[in-house]
Design a protein around this motif. Sequence first.
Motif, mmCIF file in Angstrom:
data_model
loop_
_atom_site.group_PDB
_atom_site.id
_atom_site.type_symbol
_atom_site.label_atom_id
_atom_site.label_comp_id
_atom_site.label_asym_id
_atom_site.label_seq_id
_atom_site.Cartn_x
_atom_site.Cartn_y
_atom_site.Cartn_z
ATOM 1 N N THR A 1 49.823 10.659 -14.192
ATOM 2 C CA THR A 1 48.862 9.675 -14.660
ATOM 3 C C THR A 1 49.602 8.488 -15.245
ATOM 4 O O THR A 1 50.485 8.654 -16.063
ATOM 5 C CB THR A 1 47.961 10.275 -15.758
ATOM 6 N N LEU A 2 49.238 7.312 -14.805
ATOM 7 C CA LEU A 2 49.786 6.082 -15.347
ATOM 8 C C LEU A 2 48.820 5.582 -16.403
ATOM 9 O O LEU A 2 47.637 5.387 -16.131
ATOM 10 C CB LEU A 2 49.957 5.037 -14.249
ATOM 11 N N ARG A 3 49.326 5.382 -17.613
ATOM 12 C CA ARG A 3 48.475 4.892 -18.692
ATOM 13 C C ARG A 3 48.978 3.520 -19.113
ATOM 14 O O ARG A 3 50.160 3.342 -19.319
ATOM 15 C CB ARG A 3 48.513 5.841 -19.883
ATOM 16 N N MET A 4 48.046 2.580 -19.234
ATOM 17 C CA MET A 4 48.382 1.221 -19.639
ATOM 18 C C MET A 4 47.415 0.770 -20.716
ATOM 19 O O MET A 4 46.258 1.158 -20.715
ATOM 20 C CB MET A 4 48.259 0.250 -18.461
ATOM 21 N N GLU A 5 47.919 -0.069 -21.576
ATOM 22 C CA GLU A 5 47.049 -0.695 -22.562
ATOM 23 C C GLU A 5 46.958 -2.168 -22.184
ATOM 24 O O GLU A 5 47.959 -2.828 -21.954
ATOM 25 C CB GLU A 5 47.630 -0.564 -23.961
ATOM 26 N N MET A 6 45.741 -2.662 -22.066
ATOM 27 C CA MET A 6 45.545 -4.063 -21.718
ATOM 28 C C MET A 6 44.551 -4.681 -22.679
ATOM 29 O O MET A 6 43.624 -4.022 -23.136
ATOM 30 C CB MET A 6 44.998 -4.202 -20.293
ATOM 31 N N GLU A 7 44.761 -5.942 -22.949
ATOM 32 C CA GLU A 7 43.812 -6.687 -23.749
ATOM 33 C C GLU A 7 43.342 -7.846 -22.894
ATOM 34 O O GLU A 7 44.134 -8.622 -22.385
ATOM 35 C CB GLU A 7 44.480 -7.207 -25.013
ATOM 36 N N THR A 8 42.047 -7.955 -22.725
ATOM 37 C CA THR A 8 41.476 -9.022 -21.914
ATOM 38 C C THR A 8 40.711 -9.956 -22.822
ATOM 39 O O THR A 8 39.870 -9.527 -23.598
ATOM 40 C CB THR A 8 40.525 -8.438 -20.848
ATOM 41 N N ARG A 9 41.026 -11.224 -22.721
ATOM 42 C CA ARG A 9 40.360 -12.193 -23.587
ATOM 43 C C ARG A 9 39.349 -13.039 -22.831
ATOM 44 O O ARG A 9 38.853 -14.017 -23.346
ATOM 45 C CB ARG A 9 41.401 -13.075 -24.253
ATOM 46 N N ALA A 10 39.078 -12.673 -21.600
ATOM 47 C CA ALA A 10 38.108 -13.435 -20.817
ATOM 48 C C ALA A 10 36.700 -13.170 -21.344
ATOM 49 O O ALA A 10 36.408 -12.104 -21.859
ATOM 50 C CB ALA A 10 38.200 -13.039 -19.348
ATOM 51 N N GLU A 11 35.855 -14.148 -21.189
ATOM 52 C CA GLU A 11 34.462 -13.993 -21.612
ATOM 53 C C GLU A 11 33.546 -14.414 -20.482
ATOM 54 O O GLU A 11 33.955 -15.082 -19.550
ATOM 55 C CB GLU A 11 34.184 -14.861 -22.845
ATOM 56 N N GLY A 12 32.309 -14.042 -20.583
ATOM 57 C CA GLY A 12 31.312 -14.476 -19.622
ATOM 58 C C GLY A 12 31.428 -13.770 -18.289
ATOM 59 O O GLY A 12 31.835 -12.611 -18.204
ATOM 60 N N SER A 13 31.079 -14.493 -17.227
ATOM 61 C CA SER A 13 31.002 -13.886 -15.902
ATOM 62 C C SER A 13 32.368 -13.450 -15.388
ATOM 63 O O SER A 13 32.475 -12.447 -14.688
ATOM 64 C CB SER A 13 30.350 -14.848 -14.922
ATOM 65 N N ALA A 14 33.428 -14.182 -15.714
ATOM 66 C CA ALA A 14 34.769 -13.781 -15.271
ATOM 67 C C ALA A 14 35.137 -12.427 -15.860
ATOM 68 O O ALA A 14 35.701 -11.569 -15.175
ATOM 69 C CB ALA A 14 35.801 -14.832 -15.673
ATOM 70 N N HIS A 15 34.789 -12.223 -17.119
ATOM 71 C CA HIS A 15 35.065 -10.950 -17.775
ATOM 72 C C HIS A 15 34.251 -9.822 -17.131
ATOM 73 O O HIS A 15 34.775 -8.748 -16.869
ATOM 74 C CB HIS A 15 34.748 -11.051 -19.267
ATOM 75 N N ARG A 16 32.994 -10.079 -16.871
ATOM 76 C CA ARG A 16 32.149 -9.049 -16.256
ATOM 77 C C ARG A 16 32.661 -8.677 -14.869
ATOM 78 O O ARG A 16 32.664 -7.513 -14.491
ATOM 79 C CB ARG A 16 30.697 -9.535 -16.194
ATOM 80 N N ARG A 17 33.108 -9.679 -14.085
ATOM 81 C CA ARG A 17 33.662 -9.386 -12.756
ATOM 82 C C ARG A 17 34.928 -8.546 -12.865
ATOM 83 O O ARG A 17 35.134 -7.610 -12.104
ATOM 84 C CB ARG A 17 33.966 -10.684 -12.000
ATOM 85 N N LEU A 18 35.779 -8.881 -13.835
ATOM 86 C CA LEU A 18 37.014 -8.122 -14.027
ATOM 87 C C LEU A 18 36.711 -6.673 -14.390
ATOM 88 O O LEU A 18 37.282 -5.744 -13.819
ATOM 89 C CB LEU A 18 37.871 -8.758 -15.116
ATOM 90 N N VAL A 19 35.796 -6.464 -15.319
ATOM 91 C CA VAL A 19 35.428 -5.105 -15.725
ATOM 92 C C VAL A 19 34.828 -4.352 -14.548
ATOM 93 O O VAL A 19 35.157 -3.189 -14.311
ATOM 94 C CB VAL A 19 34.463 -5.140 -16.929
ATOM 95 N N ALA A 20 33.963 -5.002 -13.777
ATOM 96 C CA ALA A 20 33.351 -4.353 -12.616
ATOM 97 C C ALA A 20 34.405 -3.965 -11.587
ATOM 98 O O ALA A 20 34.362 -2.866 -11.016
ATOM 99 C CB ALA A 20 32.308 -5.275 -11.987
ATOM 100 N N ASP A 21 35.388 -4.849 -11.357
ATOM 101 C CA ASP A 21 36.473 -4.541 -10.412
ATOM 102 C C ASP A 21 37.291 -3.346 -10.888
ATOM 103 O O ASP A 21 37.626 -2.453 -10.108
ATOM 104 C CB ASP A 21 37.394 -5.744 -10.223
ATOM 105 N N LEU A 22 37.620 -3.319 -12.177
ATOM 106 C CA LEU A 22 38.397 -2.202 -12.720
ATOM 107 C C LEU A 22 37.627 -0.892 -12.607
ATOM 108 O O LEU A 22 38.196 0.144 -12.258
ATOM 109 C CB LEU A 22 38.781 -2.477 -14.173
ATOM 110 N N GLU A 23 36.336 -0.934 -12.904
ATOM 111 C CA GLU A 23 35.516 0.280 -12.796
ATOM 112 C C GLU A 23 35.423 0.748 -11.347
ATOM 113 O O GLU A 23 35.493 1.936 -11.065
ATOM 114 C CB GLU A 23 34.126 0.030 -13.367
#
Length: 96
Positions: free
Chosen positions: A62-84
């Motif tokens: 298992t590869l474990r990473m810690e990431m902090e995302t500072r994006a907000e709005g639709s760009a953030h939602r797209r990023l979260v959806a892609d990761l999921e």
Amino acid sequence: MTTDRLHTAALMHRTEVARGRMSRREFLTRTTALGVSAGAAYALLGLAQPVRAQETPRKGGTLRMEMETRAEGSAHRRLVADLERHARLARISRGV
């Protein structure tokens, strides 16, 4: 080791470690971000540079990473959806 070519903040961070106000890990993070090599950062603290692991890595795990995302709005939602979506596909391909 001469310290005349090092960033002045690296020397300040060394003092903070000596006083117990900064951890070794945080020191390495900050000094390498300033452009100091890991070997030079270890030398600033008077530590020997760690040796590389000799064992050949095994496949899988298992590869474990810690990431902090500072994006907000639709760009953030797209990023979260892609990761999921990628996480779901990875679980499906493993049969989980």
